[in-house]
Design a protein around this motif. Sequence first.
Motif, PDB file in Angstrom:
ATOM      1  N   SER A 264      -8.312  -4.079   2.333  1.00  0.00           N
ATOM      2  CA  SER A 264      -8.697  -4.202   1.016  1.00  0.00           C
ATOM      3  C   SER A 264      -8.112  -3.200  -0.004  1.00  0.00           C
ATOM      4  CB  SER A 264     -10.324  -3.802   0.830  1.00  0.00           C
ATOM      5  OG  SER A 264     -10.904  -3.887  -0.395  1.00  0.00           O
TER       6      SER A 264
ATOM      7  N   ASP B 141     -15.467  -1.126  -0.867  1.00  0.00           N
ATOM      8  CA  ASP B 141     -15.560  -2.195   0.240  1.00  0.00           C
ATOM      9  C   ASP B 141     -15.008  -1.333   1.559  1.00  0.00           C
ATOM     10  OD1 ASP B 141     -16.614  -4.165  -0.816  1.00  0.00           O
ATOM     11  OD2 ASP B 141     -15.088  -5.414  -1.378  1.00  0.00           O
TER      12      ASP B 141
ATOM     13  N   TYR C 117     -11.476 -11.159   3.122  1.00  0.00           N
ATOM     14  CA  TYR C 117     -12.293 -11.779   2.183  1.00  0.00           C
ATOM     15  C   TYR C 117     -13.370 -12.020   2.751  1.00  0.00           C
ATOM     16  CZ  TYR C 117     -10.723 -16.286   4.317  1.00  0.00           C
ATOM     17  OH  TYR C 117     -10.527 -17.064   5.189  1.00  0.00           O
TER      18      TYR C 117
ATOM     19  N   LEU D 143     -17.381  -8.755  -2.955  1.00  0.00           N
ATOM     20  CA  LEU D 143     -16.010  -9.011  -3.290  1.00  0.00           C
ATOM     21  C   LEU D 143     -15.987 -10.324  -4.280  1.00  0.00           C
ATOM     22  CD1 LEU D 143     -12.955  -8.477  -2.873  1.00  0.00           C
ATOM     23  CD2 LEU D 143     -12.923  -9.991  -1.129  1.00  0.00           C
TER      24      LEU D 143
ATOM     25  N   TRP E  25     -10.765 -10.175  -5.371  1.00  0.00           N
ATOM     26  CA  TRP E  25     -10.000 -11.080  -4.382  1.00  0.00           C
ATOM     27  C   TRP E  25      -8.485 -11.451  -4.845  1.00  0.00           C
ATOM     28  CZ3 TRP E  25      -8.438 -10.886   0.254  1.00  0.00           C
ATOM     29  CH2 TRP E  25      -7.945 -12.154   0.925  1.00  0.00           C
ATOM     30  N   ARG E  26      -8.547 -12.150  -6.118  1.00  0.00           N
ATOM     31  CA  ARG E  26      -7.304 -12.394  -6.525  1.00  0.00           C
ATOM     32  C   ARG E  26      -6.370 -11.138  -6.844  1.00  0.00           C
ATOM     33  NH1 ARG E  26      -6.075 -16.691  -9.709  1.00  0.00           N
ATOM     34  NH2 ARG E  26      -8.210 -17.235 -10.124  1.00  0.00           N
TER      35      ARG E  26
ATOM     36  N   HIS F 291      -6.308  -8.387  -4.985  1.00  0.00           N
ATOM     37  CA  HIS F 291      -5.808  -7.851  -3.717  1.00  0.00           C
ATOM     38  C   HIS F 291      -4.388  -8.698  -3.473  1.00  0.00           C
ATOM     39  CE1 HIS F 291     -10.140  -6.032  -2.777  1.00  0.00           C
ATOM     40  NE2 HIS F 291      -9.655  -5.598  -3.674  1.00  0.00           N
TER      41      HIS F 291
ATOM     42  N   ALA G  82      -4.629 -13.099   6.674  1.00  0.00           N
ATOM     43  CA  ALA G  82      -5.844 -12.974   5.783  1.00  0.00           C
ATOM     44  C   ALA G  82      -7.191 -13.483   6.813  1.00  0.00           C
ATOM     45  CB  ALA G  82      -5.746 -13.712   4.623  1.00  0.00           C
TER      46      ALA G  82
ATOM     47  N   CYS H 248     -11.468 -14.076   7.120  1.00  0.00           N
ATOM     48  CA  CYS H 248     -12.647 -14.050   6.822  1.00  0.00           C
ATOM     49  C   CYS H 248     -13.555 -13.163   7.374  1.00  0.00           C
ATOM     50  CB  CYS H 248     -13.131 -15.647   6.700  1.00  0.00           C
ATOM     51  SG  CYS H 248     -14.950 -15.775   5.753  1.00  0.00           S
TER      52      CYS H 248
ATOM     53  N   GLN I 148     -16.851 -18.090   0.395  1.00  0.00           N
ATOM     54  CA  GLN I 148     -15.651 -17.970   1.295  1.00  0.00           C
ATOM     55  C   GLN I 148     -14.717 -18.703   1.266  1.00  0.00           C
ATOM     56  OE1 GLN I 148     -17.689 -17.322   5.251  1.00  0.00           O
ATOM     57  NE2 GLN I 148     -17.749 -15.175   4.785  1.00  0.00           N
TER      58      GLN I 148
ATOM     59  N   GLN J  57     -12.642 -18.527  -1.830  1.00  0.00           N
ATOM     60  CA  GLN J  57     -11.495 -17.236  -1.703  1.00  0.00           C
ATOM     61  C   GLN J  57     -10.497 -17.747  -0.685  1.00  0.00           C
ATOM     62  OE1 GLN J  57     -13.719 -13.756  -0.714  1.00  0.00           O
ATOM     63  NE2 GLN J  57     -14.901 -13.722  -2.690  1.00  0.00           N
TER      64      GLN J  57
ATOM     65  N   LEU K 237      -6.580 -18.196  -1.915  1.00  0.00           N
ATOM     66  CA  LEU K 237      -5.429 -17.220  -1.309  1.00  0.00           C
ATOM     67  C   LEU K 237      -4.205 -18.295  -0.957  1.00  0.00           C
ATOM     68  CD1 LEU K 237      -4.762 -15.151   0.905  1.00  0.00           C
ATOM     69  CD2 LEU K 237      -5.847 -16.512   2.622  1.00  0.00           C
TER      70      LEU K 237
END
Length: 373
Positions: A121, A126, A160, A165, A170-171, A173, A187, A189, A215, A218, A222
């Motif tokens: 992260s 976080d 993620y 978050l 997230w975008r 990161h 990546a 979850c 989730q 996200q 990604l």
Amino acid sequence: MAGIYLHIPFCKQQCTYCDFHFSTTFDAYRQEMVNSICTELRLRTSYLEGKAIETIYFGGGTPSILTKQELTQLLQTIHSNFQVKEGVEVTLEANPDDISKAALREWKELGVNRLSIGLQSFKEDDLAWMNRAHTVNEAETCIQLAQSEGFHNLTVDLIYGLPNLTMEEWRNHVQKVIDFGVPHISAYCLTVEEKTVLDNWVKTGKIQPISDEAQGDQFLLLLEMLEANGYQQYEISNFAKPGFESIHNGNYWKGEWYLGVGPSAHSFNGTSRSWNVANNRKYLKAIEENETFSELEELSIENQFNERVMIGLRTVKGVDLNELATISALPEAFSLKKQSFIHDGWMTQHDAVISLTKEGRLRADYIASELFM
Ligand code: SF4
């Protein structure tokens, strides 16, 4: 071809979500552990039946804790006891707080040519919530430092699905990793594994996990961002620019043989799997007293069939039904379920190969389990 995996069962601290095998108190026996892993390597030279070693992977735990001397001892033992292919891929998992110019130079000198950085992260809160040992500043600087020291074959881990978050965070990161020019991303979850700190927080109501839908959003973001930037999703959680796919993990998914050494490490030789005891003291004692330190399972037809389905559906290559039928005739229920997944838009079939669509990848484990024998 074959691979060697070394499990280094030490970590500086316990991340809240982690259920891997490691210990945070190891100073008193770290040299003994390295010696024992070397002994295991020597004891198991015949396991791979002389196949050339194409990949060496230091995982854990935290292998970047090892000193140059300890890494040298392990690598020399491999080179003296196995036939190592020229140009072997040598991956070292490294945490940002262990990455320094001096360490990078030592790793390069030893032949490490791929770094897997446990970044997770770029959000301070976080990182603290996950009890990671590094800061955002360390996460950012370690990538540039590694690149400036000539490590271009880099992968970073991102997580993620954390409770706080946001999509925007997230975008950011994902965008940062793209902007740093990192050619491979894993990546994951956030999942609640039993007996972890996170598990306790969920059970006691301290935290509320985010919804599957959030989730999923996200995950889809990604896919969209990485696809637009030239990464291929070659496995559910793994994305690479052309030529930067992990050979080591790719070989797992192709069913190549591998020897895993160290506490909790798994091995596979085509027809059976074995796994070492996941306890540092028991492992050391067993090695010292020449006792058994692993369990073995011969793979039944059912196991082989199900593994082929699970692994194939997780990868871009999909499952070749002709190849699957060489393990066992396809059950009628398999064909019916396959048709229904195709109808739902979760799966496609080209000639004899089935693979998952983006929507299907959101529920890959469920789909695979429905197709099991
Ligand atoms: S550093 Fe890695 S292996 Fe160690 S506790 Fe954290 S996630 Fe687990």
